[in-house]
Design an enzyme around this catalytic site. Structure first.
Site, PDB file in Angstrom:
ATOM      1  N   GLU A 153       6.233  -7.084   4.207  1.00  0.00           N
ATOM      2  CA  GLU A 153       6.387  -6.733   2.797  1.00  0.00           C
ATOM      3  C   GLU A 153       5.520  -5.505   2.517  1.00  0.00           C
ATOM      4  OE1 GLU A 153       6.130  -8.438  -1.790  1.00  0.00           O
ATOM      5  OE2 GLU A 153       5.119  -9.541  -0.189  1.00  0.00           O
ATOM      6  N   ASP A 175       6.940   0.896  -6.975  1.00  0.00           N
ATOM      7  CA  ASP A 175       6.770   1.936  -7.986  1.00  0.00           C
ATOM      8  C   ASP A 175       8.031   2.800  -8.025  1.00  0.00           C
ATOM      9  OD1 ASP A 175       5.998   4.169  -9.524  1.00  0.00           O
ATOM     10  OD2 ASP A 175       3.935   4.080  -8.798  1.00  0.00           O
ATOM     11  N   TYR A 184       5.348 -10.446 -10.763  1.00  0.00           N
ATOM     12  CA  TYR A 184       6.002  -9.624 -11.790  1.00  0.00           C
ATOM     13  C   TYR A 184       7.393 -10.139 -12.099  1.00  0.00           C
ATOM     14  CZ  TYR A 184       2.199  -6.318 -11.164  1.00  0.00           C
ATOM     15  OH  TYR A 184       0.959  -5.744 -11.118  1.00  0.00           O
ATOM     16  N   ASP A 208      -2.035   2.498   3.388  1.00  0.00           N
ATOM     17  CA  ASP A 208      -1.088   3.331   2.658  1.00  0.00           C
ATOM     18  C   ASP A 208       0.230   3.369   3.430  1.00  0.00           C
ATOM     19  OD1 ASP A 208       0.385   5.371   1.448  1.00  0.00           O
ATOM     20  OD2 ASP A 208      -1.382   6.588   1.049  1.00  0.00           O
TER      21      ASP A 208
END
Length: 208
Positions: free
Chosen positions: A43, A116, A190, A95
């Site tokens: 993930e 994002d 979320y 990252d």
């Protein structure tokens, strides 16, 4: 979403057995870390960990790795794991733009949950479903490429579909409102919020 000012985050993360502190050392050999030859599912952008922890609990014969770049976010997942033993789960504070530095032909499936959207056109290369990222994933997939994406952002969803098709992916499943469809699903933190507010959740599963 980035959280701020989590007291002692670095110390909490550093002391967790779930955190892989030197991921580059395992490049091409993550099965040795898990001590088995089970599939490895990844993930990217795991947030506070609800999804990947739930998946690791549900599928003990699959190895799961979660990547998150912010200490202030990944620490929340670490805290949730304090009294849980899941030998098939590991986390990396890293990252995603450097993902080919830590994996090499060993990932069986990628999950992209509520990434994002980077709404400005000049930032589209930063989206996790951009051509740039899809080419990076080609390098880390073991055999077949297999991605499952969920988002509440319609424009990102449309962008992603076009990107998948352009990069020779085929659509296996698609949903314009996941909570109303008969599809096996573990919700992210979320996602639970968005569903409670009545927002549609878009999902696409692709492969090549």
């Amino acid at each position: 979403m980035r959280l701020k000012n989590v007291k002692g985050a670095k110390e909490i993360i550093g002391s967790s057995n779930y955190i892989i502190k030197n991921p580059k050392d395992y490049k091409g050999n993550f099965n040795q870390l898990f001590k088995n030859k089970n599939e490895i599912h990844l993930e990217i952008g795991m947030g506070k960990g609800d999804f990947i922890i739930g998946m690791a609990k549900k599928y003990p014969n699959i190895n799961f790795i979660g990547i998150e770049m912010f200490d202030s976010v990944i620490v929340r997942a670490v805290q949730k794991l304090e009294d849980i033993e899941l030998p098939n789960l590991k986390l990396i504070r890293f990252d995603a733009t450097e993902i080919t530095d830590i994996f090499n032909k060993e990932i069986d499936k990628i999950y992209l949950n509520f990434s994002d959207p980077w709404p400005k056109n000049r930032h589209e290369h930063r989206r996790l479903t951009s051509d740039i990222f899809l080419k990076r994933y080609d390098y880390i997939f073991k055999d077949k490429c297999h991605i499952i994406q969920k988002t509440d952002n319609r424009k990102l969803f449309e962008f992603s579909i076009m990107s998948y098709v352009r990069n020779d992916y085929k659509i296996k499943e698609i949903s314009l409102n996941l909570s109303e469809d008969d599809y096996e699903n573990i919700e992210t933190e979320y996602e639970k919020k968005f569903v409670s507010l009545g927002y549609p959740i878009y999902m696409i599963e692709v492969y090549k």
